[in-house]
Design a protein around this motif. Structure first.
Motif, mmCIF file in Angstrom:
data_model
loop_
_atom_site.group_PDB
_atom_site.id
_atom_site.type_symbol
_atom_site.label_atom_id
_atom_site.label_comp_id
_atom_site.label_asym_id
_atom_site.label_seq_id
_atom_site.Cartn_x
_atom_site.Cartn_y
_atom_site.Cartn_z
ATOM 1 N N GLY A 1 -23.290 62.766 11.829
ATOM 2 C CA GLY A 1 -23.213 63.196 13.215
ATOM 3 C C GLY A 1 -23.945 64.496 13.491
ATOM 4 N N ARG A 2 -24.948 64.810 12.673
ATOM 5 C CA ARG A 2 -25.683 66.064 12.854
ATOM 6 C C ARG A 2 -26.837 65.864 13.831
ATOM 7 N NH1 ARG A 2 -27.278 68.339 7.241
ATOM 8 N NH2 ARG A 2 -27.637 70.228 8.432
ATOM 9 N N ARG A 3 -27.000 66.835 14.744
ATOM 10 C CA ARG A 3 -28.100 66.787 15.703
ATOM 11 C C ARG A 3 -29.238 67.670 15.208
ATOM 12 N NH1 ARG A 3 -28.254 71.189 19.224
ATOM 13 N NH2 ARG A 3 -26.364 72.415 19.494
ATOM 14 N N ILE A 4 -30.316 67.753 15.976
ATOM 15 C CA ILE A 4 -31.494 68.517 15.564
ATOM 16 C C ILE A 4 -31.125 69.969 15.285
ATOM 17 C CG2 ILE A 4 -33.767 69.340 16.292
ATOM 18 C CD1 ILE A 4 -33.926 66.689 17.979
ATOM 19 N N GLY A 5 -30.336 70.581 16.157
ATOM 20 C CA GLY A 5 -29.914 71.962 15.953
ATOM 21 C C GLY A 5 -29.107 72.145 14.681
ATOM 22 N N ASP A 6 -28.312 71.143 14.320
ATOM 23 C CA ASP A 6 -27.550 71.206 13.069
ATOM 24 C C ASP A 6 -28.480 71.208 11.862
ATOM 25 O OD1 ASP A 6 -24.886 71.216 14.093
ATOM 26 O OD2 ASP A 6 -25.036 69.064 14.469
ATOM 27 N N LEU A 7 -29.530 70.409 11.924
ATOM 28 C CA LEU A 7 -30.488 70.371 10.827
ATOM 29 C C LEU A 7 -31.210 71.707 10.691
ATOM 30 C CD1 LEU A 7 -31.973 66.796 11.355
ATOM 31 C CD2 LEU A 7 -30.193 67.498 9.741
ATOM 32 N N ARG B 1 -28.900 77.038 16.199
ATOM 33 C CA ARG B 1 -28.503 75.671 16.525
ATOM 34 C C ARG B 1 -28.796 75.342 17.993
ATOM 35 N NH1 ARG B 1 -23.608 72.830 18.162
ATOM 36 N NH2 ARG B 1 -23.463 70.891 16.996
ATOM 37 N N ASN B 2 -28.639 76.311 18.866
ATOM 38 C CA ASN B 2 -28.833 76.076 20.299
ATOM 39 C C ASN B 2 -30.100 76.722 20.855
ATOM 40 O OD1 ASN B 2 -26.403 74.567 20.749
ATOM 41 N ND2 ASN B 2 -25.310 76.478 20.392
ATOM 42 N N SER B 3 -30.992 77.187 19.987
ATOM 43 C CA SER B 3 -32.165 77.956 20.419
ATOM 44 C C SER B 3 -33.051 77.196 21.401
ATOM 45 C CB SER B 3 -32.983 78.419 19.211
ATOM 46 O OG SER B 3 -33.423 77.305 18.453
ATOM 47 N N TYR B 4 -33.266 75.920 21.192
ATOM 48 C CA TYR B 4 -34.144 75.182 22.103
ATOM 49 C C TYR B 4 -33.496 74.962 23.467
ATOM 50 C CZ TYR B 4 -31.735 71.389 19.539
ATOM 51 O OH TYR B 4 -30.817 70.593 18.905
ATOM 52 N N TYR B 5 -32.167 74.877 23.527
ATOM 53 C CA TYR B 5 -31.493 74.799 24.822
ATOM 54 C C TYR B 5 -31.554 76.141 25.543
ATOM 55 C CZ TYR B 5 -29.541 70.237 23.689
ATOM 56 O OH TYR B 5 -29.382 68.919 23.380
#
Length: 184
Positions: A165-171, A123-127
């Motif tokens: 309310g899902r963000r890219i990481g949630d998807l 979920r947070n890999s790109y950050y």
């Protein structure tokens, strides 16, 4: 791992029922993102803003210090941000300052259970990648800060536009932030 009660925001007990008196919530194997409650948008954005503002303030402090210490403090602040991003959503987000403020937990949209460690990292890999890139010499450092900034904007737009309310990481990780109800 215990399933999550979307009504009260607490793990279901060993028999699979919510421990709150009068709640008959039982986990379903067919939970979808549409069946999970959406976290309060204002709280969620406020909690996330506080987390990211903290990281950017640390970066700016690193830049403003003398050239030698700026290099060291810039590296340390970026590594701290990457480490925090890697662990903050583990355990359903219990280590996240923003999720505590927003009173949300991170769950798997397919099962309703708290998100796994793998899902939290994905979920947070790109950050995480962006903050690690920020440690590298320019132009990679600037690209890392740019990546994090771009992801923040994209995620904010997704959170606002998505019906759940899902963000890219949630998807990517098949997760969703859901509200945790206050106990009486």
């Amino acid at each position: 791992m215990a399933s999550y009660c979307p009504v009260h925001g607490i793990p279901l007990n060993d028999v699979g029922a919510c421990p709150e008196e009068g709640c008959s919530m039982v986990p379903s194997k067919s939970v979808t993102a549409l069946e999970l409650p959406k976290a309060d948008l204002a709280r969620r954005l406020g909690g996330s803003a506080l987390e990211f503002l903290t990281f950017f303030v640390l970066e700016i402090i690193g830049i403003l210090l003398s050239p030698f210490t700026a290099f060291i403090s810039g590296i340390l602040s970026s590594l701290f941000a990457a480490t925090y991003m890697a662990i903050k959503d583990m355990g359903g987000g219990r280590f996240s300052i923003g999720k505590r403020i927003a009173r949300v937990r991170l769950v798997d949209v397919r099962t309703g259970e708290l998100a796994t460690t793998g899902q939290a990292l994905l979920r947070n890999s790109y950050y995480i990648a962006g903050w690690i890139m920020a440690v590298l010499p320019d132009p990679f450092g600037l690209l890392g800060v740019g990546l994090v900034s771009l992801c923040i904007v994209a995620d904010l737009l997704m959170i606002v536009a998505s019906p759940n309310g899902r963000r890219i990481g949630d998807l990517l990780a098949k997760t969703q932030a859901v509200p945790v109800k206050d106990r009486p």
